[in-house]
Design a protein around this motif. Structure first.
Motif, PDB file in Angstrom:
ATOM      1  N   THR A  12       0.853  -1.192   0.000  1.00 29.52           N
ATOM      2  CA  THR A  12       0.000   0.000   0.000  1.00 29.52           C
ATOM      3  C   THR A  12       0.883   1.233   0.000  1.00 29.52           C
ATOM      4  N   TYR A  13       0.587   2.183  -0.886  1.00 31.21           N
ATOM      5  CA  TYR A  13       1.272   3.477  -0.889  1.00 31.21           C
ATOM      6  C   TYR A  13       0.324   4.496  -0.276  1.00 31.21           C
ATOM      7  N   GLY A  14       0.600   4.972   0.923  1.00 33.83           N
ATOM      8  CA  GLY A  14      -0.337   5.878   1.593  1.00 33.83           C
ATOM      9  C   GLY A  14      -1.665   5.167   1.747  1.00 33.83           C
ATOM     10  N   LYS A  42       0.930  -3.499 -11.981  1.00 34.82           N
ATOM     11  CA  LYS A  42       1.916  -4.307 -12.704  1.00 34.82           C
ATOM     12  C   LYS A  42       3.352  -3.941 -12.326  1.00 34.82           C
ATOM     13  N   SER A  43       3.655  -2.640 -12.368  1.00 36.62           N
ATOM     14  CA  SER A  43       5.030  -2.210 -12.070  1.00 36.62           C
ATOM     15  C   SER A  43       5.387  -2.516 -10.629  1.00 36.62           C
ATOM     16  N   THR A  44       4.421  -2.313  -9.727  1.00 40.00           N
ATOM     17  CA  THR A  44       4.684  -2.610  -8.317  1.00 40.00           C
ATOM     18  C   THR A  44       4.977  -4.098  -8.150  1.00 40.00           C
ATOM     19  N   LEU A  46       6.266  -6.110 -10.361  1.00 39.87           N
ATOM     20  CA  LEU A  46       7.614  -6.336 -10.887  1.00 39.87           C
ATOM     21  C   LEU A  46       8.674  -5.867  -9.880  1.00 39.87           C
ATOM     22  N   HIS A  47       8.486  -4.662  -9.325  1.00 38.66           N
ATOM     23  CA  HIS A  47       9.483  -4.131  -8.387  1.00 38.66           C
ATOM     24  C   HIS A  47       9.576  -4.979  -7.121  1.00 38.66           C
ATOM     25  N   VAL A  48       8.454  -5.535  -6.667  1.00 40.96           N
ATOM     26  CA  VAL A  48       8.470  -6.356  -5.447  1.00 40.96           C
ATOM     27  C   VAL A  48       9.130  -7.715  -5.723  1.00 40.96           C
ATOM     28  N   PHE A  87      13.877  -1.084 -18.500  1.00 42.75           N
ATOM     29  CA  PHE A  87      12.773  -0.189 -18.191  1.00 42.75           C
ATOM     30  C   PHE A  87      12.611   0.802 -19.324  1.00 42.75           C
ATOM     31  N   GLN A  88      11.458   1.461 -19.316  1.00 42.78           N
ATOM     32  CA  GLN A  88      11.130   2.278 -20.485  1.00 42.78           C
ATOM     33  C   GLN A  88      11.969   3.551 -20.595  1.00 42.78           C
ATOM     34  N   PHE A  89      12.245   4.180 -19.446  1.00 45.49           N
ATOM     35  CA  PHE A  89      12.900   5.486 -19.516  1.00 45.49           C
ATOM     36  C   PHE A  89      14.184   5.545 -18.688  1.00 45.49           C
ATOM     37  N   ALA A 163      11.324  -6.910 -17.788  1.00 46.28           N
ATOM     38  CA  ALA A 163      11.145  -5.887 -18.812  1.00 46.28           C
ATOM     39  C   ALA A 163       9.803  -5.201 -18.599  1.00 46.28           C
ATOM     40  N   ASP A 164       9.834  -3.889 -18.325  1.00 47.21           N
ATOM     41  CA  ASP A 164       8.615  -3.116 -18.089  1.00 47.21           C
ATOM     42  C   ASP A 164       8.287  -2.343 -19.349  1.00 47.21           C
ATOM     43  N   GLU A 165       7.253  -2.758 -20.047  1.00 47.52           N
ATOM     44  CA  GLU A 165       6.844  -2.131 -21.319  1.00 47.52           C
ATOM     45  C   GLU A 165       8.056  -1.967 -22.247  1.00 47.52           C
TER      46      GLU A 165
HETATM   47  P1  ADP Z   1       5.404   2.503 -15.305  1.00 44.86           P
HETATM   48  O1  ADP Z   1       4.019   2.065 -14.935  1.00 44.86           O
HETATM   49  O2  ADP Z   1       5.580   2.862 -16.744  1.00 44.86           O
HETATM   50  O3  ADP Z   1       6.492   1.617 -14.784  1.00 44.86           O
HETATM   51  P2  ADP Z   1       4.879   4.689 -13.521  1.00 44.86           P
HETATM   52  O4  ADP Z   1       4.713   6.050 -14.053  1.00 44.86           O
HETATM   53  O5  ADP Z   1       3.687   3.917 -13.045  1.00 44.86           O
HETATM   54  O6  ADP Z   1       5.714   3.885 -14.583  1.00 44.86           O
HETATM   55  O7  ADP Z   1       5.898   4.730 -12.292  1.00 44.86           O
HETATM   56  C1  ADP Z   1       7.199   5.232 -12.430  1.00 44.86           C
HETATM   57  C2  ADP Z   1       7.807   5.276 -11.049  1.00 44.86           C
HETATM   58  O8  ADP Z   1       7.052   6.144 -10.207  1.00 44.86           O
HETATM   59  C3  ADP Z   1       7.800   3.921 -10.348  1.00 44.86           C
HETATM   60  O9  ADP Z   1       8.973   3.792  -9.586  1.00 44.86           O
HETATM   61  C4  ADP Z   1       6.574   3.959  -9.453  1.00 44.86           C
HETATM   62  O10 ADP Z   1       6.759   3.149  -8.297  1.00 44.86           O
HETATM   63  C5  ADP Z   1       6.505   5.437  -9.098  1.00 44.86           C
HETATM   64  N1  ADP Z   1       5.113   5.891  -8.942  1.00 44.86           N
HETATM   65  C6  ADP Z   1       4.025   5.492  -9.646  1.00 44.86           C
HETATM   66  N2  ADP Z   1       2.908   6.095  -9.231  1.00 44.86           N
HETATM   67  C7  ADP Z   1       3.304   6.925  -8.225  1.00 44.86           C
HETATM   68  C8  ADP Z   1       2.614   7.841  -7.382  1.00 44.86           C
HETATM   69  N3  ADP Z   1       1.297   8.014  -7.438  1.00 44.86           N
HETATM   70  N4  ADP Z   1       3.354   8.540  -6.467  1.00 44.86           N
HETATM   71  C9  ADP Z   1       4.657   8.363  -6.393  1.00 44.86           C
HETATM   72  N5  ADP Z   1       5.382   7.507  -7.163  1.00 44.86           N
HETATM   73  C10 ADP Z   1       4.697   6.799  -8.061  1.00 44.86           C
END
Ligand code: ADP
Ligand code: ADP
Length: 225
Positions: A12-14, A42-44, A46-48, A87-89, A163-165
């Motif tokens: 959970t983020y916040g 999805k990205s979370t 992958l990161h976990v 990663f993409q960027f 690989a993220d996108e």
């Molecule tokens: P993608 O989905 O293309 O990987 P995101 O834009 O979702 O990229 O996320 C890029 C980075 O920002 C990741 O490290 C992610 O954990 C973080 N992130 C995504 N959403 C938020 C948010 N609401 N607040 C802070 N960081 C975020």
């Protein structure tokens, strides 16, 4: 037993639940697509599972070891030696040439400049971007840059490639080249490839799909082919 697996992952983020009891598994040589709409987690996930972000609950097992039981130093050593990332960027170092970028992870592992750059040139050739070897990333096209990033991720011959996108910024021909290389690594070297995508066209390259919705892994479906 799977090479990399996770059970009951929550994060959970916040007040935002990014993962809610998510499950994951991948075997050596397997290509798994993690699919779902933007913001689904999805990205979370992958990161976990890559040990970059700690889960609030749940376990991640890699090769018989639990990631949360490792020290930060052990986890980052594991990421550097066994995992590769596309990663993409913002992935290439702008001050280095494309060749030096691909050679960098090998140099960090103590490989000599000569061997690292020879391996880099081989990988760049296999991706048909030998022509940009001496150029800095800022001077090459998006598609070329993405192929250089794939070459760098493969340089250390990782056991798991995340690989993220990976084809997000590419036209379809470059996308096909990147996907052929990633799936080729799985077939030829037994690399496990975790592919985060929202595109069915990209997921079609996978052996299996894991669908993420609102932080839950809904279906783990075999692609019939
Ligand atoms: P993608 O989905 O293309 O990987 P995101 O834009 O979702 O990229 O996320 C890029 C980075 O920002 C990741 O490290 C992610 O954990 C973080 N992130 C995504 N959403 C938020 C948010 N609401 N607040 C802070 N960081 C975020
Ligand atoms: P996806 O990759 O499917 O687009 P993410 O895993 O990036 O989804 O994000 C899932 C949810 O978690 C989103 O609501 C996103 O804003 C949030 N989130 C992801 N990373 C962070 C972060 N570092 N800080 C705050 N919120 C985040």
């Amino acid at each position: 037993m799977s090479l990399l697996s996770a059970r009951g992952l929550s994060k959970t983020y916040g007040a935002t639940p990014a993962l809610v009891g998510a499950e994951f598994s991948i075997d050596a040589g397997e290509v798994v697509a993690v699919m779902g709409p933007s913001g689904s987690g999805k990205s979370t996930l992958l990161h976990v599972v890559a040990g970059i972000v700690p889960p609030d609950a749940g376990t991640v097992m890699y090769d018989g070891r639990e990631l949360s039981a490792m020290s930060d130093v052990e986890r980052s050593a594991l990421r550097r030696s066994e995992f590769g990332f596309v990663f993409q960027f913002g992935q290439l170092v702008p001050e280095l040439s494309c060749r030096e970028n691909v050679a960098l992870p090998l140099r960090l592992d103590g490989v000599s400049r000569r061997s690292a750059e020879a391996r880099a040139d081989e990988l760049l050739a296999s991706l048909e971007v030998s022509g940009v070897a001496g150029q800095r990333p800022g001077t090459v096209s998006g598609g070329e840059g993405q192929r250089v990033a794939v070459a760098r991720a493969l340089a250390t011959d990782p056991r798991v490639l995340f690989a993220d996108e990976p084809t997000g910024a590419l036209d379809s021909l470059n996308g096909e080249r990147v996907m052929d290389l990633l799936t080729g690594a799985a077939r030829e070297r037994g690399t496990a490839v975790v592919l985060v995508t929202h595109e069915a066209r990209v997921a079609a390259y996978s052996d299996r799909e894991i669908v993420v919705r609102d932080g839950r892994t809904l279906g783990v479906e075999r692609v019939s082919s």
